[in-house]
Design an enzyme around this catalytic site. Structure first.
Site, PDB file in Angstrom:
ATOM      1  N   PRO A   2      -0.312  -7.900   0.842  1.00 34.20           N
ATOM      2  CA  PRO A   2      -0.139  -7.196   2.039  1.00 34.20           C
ATOM      3  C   PRO A   2       0.386  -5.843   1.622  1.00 34.20           C
ATOM      4  O   PRO A   2       1.379  -5.629   0.817  1.00 34.20           O
ATOM      5  CB  PRO A   2       0.941  -8.060   2.567  1.00 34.20           C
ATOM      6  N   GLU A   3      -0.207  -4.649   2.079  1.00 27.90           N
ATOM      7  CA  GLU A   3       0.264  -3.408   2.046  1.00 27.90           C
ATOM      8  C   GLU A   3       0.528  -2.942   3.468  1.00 27.90           C
ATOM      9  O   GLU A   3       0.282  -3.892   4.312  1.00 27.90           O
ATOM     10  CB  GLU A   3      -0.688  -2.241   1.617  1.00 27.90           C
ATOM     11  N   LYS A  64       6.076  -1.900   3.852  1.00 27.54           N
ATOM     12  CA  LYS A  64       5.296  -3.107   3.817  1.00 27.54           C
ATOM     13  C   LYS A  64       6.311  -4.298   4.279  1.00 27.54           C
ATOM     14  O   LYS A  64       6.026  -5.498   3.863  1.00 27.54           O
ATOM     15  CB  LYS A  64       5.038  -3.435   2.286  1.00 27.54           C
ATOM     16  N   ARG A 272      -0.808  -0.099 -13.384  1.00 25.16           N
ATOM     17  CA  ARG A 272      -1.846  -0.715 -12.245  1.00 25.16           C
ATOM     18  C   ARG A 272      -3.121  -0.183 -12.714  1.00 25.16           C
ATOM     19  O   ARG A 272      -3.568   0.983 -13.123  1.00 25.16           O
ATOM     20  CB  ARG A 272      -1.483   0.118 -11.205  1.00 25.16           C
TER      21      ARG A 272
END
Length: 286
Positions: A2-3, A64, A272
DNA sequence: CACCACCCCTGGACGC
DNA sequence: TGCGTCCAGGGGTGGT
């Protein structure tokens, strides 16, 4: 994962719990919850800290993070991490205690017999309880940067000024800008045509304006689409999102760029996975 | 102070 | 089918 858009959808999908009273708050796994005093000191968590006996007032979001506040002004902050989710079970279906999904770590039962579950298989998420919404703002949300959904070019410029690290690193830093994660960082940089490895302070005013605008557009569009359901994201009522269909670069390494048709590049930046177009996102500003 | 590598964790994808 | 390996990454922490 979830962002901001996914957390916003969870927030919206939970609005029906407002004005309900929590008759029972149960923590099934103690190490996912933390509790703090008015002065911000850690203390052991009680059912009361987890809002037992309180009536839901508002659902807040910053970046978030989600927070549930109560009419007596207690606040519970929920962080979703990678795999966290909320599940709202309505009162019309019977739900014996034995019928709890795997990895449910907290459980709230309301006065109408509906209940809310916090589920998080990977346990990167967790709960943080504060005696007041002021304490939440002072001791937790004060460390977050401006909310990305409404980020202005001015605020983004302020965050980038004097920052020599890659712009993507800054976008992922919640203390600089709150709400952007790996997916929407790559999507925003592509839309703004900014190379992810560009040093943040090197962005021209025009690029900062384009990037702030791209972040707002990408996030707003994703909220409208119900969030991105990549692996497991669902809102609190179990609905999937379709924002993943709008992704132009995330998860599309080696596929043709939607603008120039050349294969998208992938690399690792600040640990990332990063996907971008070397042609449309030049290392040097055009 | 600014920044980065590492680590926590589990499910799912993939290779054999 | 089953097992091993790798990857996903948000955010805290400790090191440079």
């Amino acid at each position: 994962m979830p962002e901001l858009p996914e957390v916003e959808r969870v927030r919206l999908s939970l609005k029906s719990i407002r004005r309900r009273t929590i008759v029972r708050a149960k923590l099934l796994r103690a190490d996912i919850a933390a509790s703090f005093s008015e002065s911000g000191r850690a203390r052991s968590t009680t059912p009361s800290h987890l809002l037992q006996g309180a009536t839901i007032s508002t659902l807040l979001r910053r970046g978030k993070q989600l927070a549930i506040t109560t009419t007596d002004n207690r606040a519970l902050c929920i962080q979703f991490g990678m795999s966290g989710r909320m599940l709202l079970q309505t009162s019309d279906i019977p739900h014996p205690t034995s019928d709890i999904p795997k990895h449910t770590h907290a459980l709230w039962t309301f006065d109408d017999n509906s209940r809310l579950l916090f589920i998080d298989p990977r346990r990167f998420g967790g709960l943080a309880a504060y005696p007041s919404s002021d304490a939440l703002l002072t001791h937790r949300w004060s460390t977050l940067g401006p909310d990305a959904l409404a980020i202005t070019a001015h605020d983004l410029a302020a965050a980038c000024k004097d920052a020599h690290r890659p712009i993507k690193s800054l976008l992922l830093d919640q203390s600089a800008l709150a709400g952007v994660g790996n997916i929407y960082a790559d999507e925003s940089l592509f839309l703004a045509r900014v190379h992810p490895a560009r040093s943040a302070h090197s962005l021209a005013p025009k690029e900062l304006t384009a990037l702030a605008s791209a972040i707002r557009f990408i996030l707003q569009q994703a909220v409208r689409a119900g969030g991105s359901t990549i692996r497991s994201y669902l809102d609190a009522t179990g609905s999937t999102g379709s924002a993943q269909n709008d992704h132009k670069v995330y998860g599309r390494a080696n596929e043709p760029c939607t603008i120039c048709r050349r294969p998208l590049s992938s690399s690792r930046l600040v640990q990332r996975a990063t996907v971008f177009c070397v042609t449309c996102q030049p290392r040097r500003p055009a």
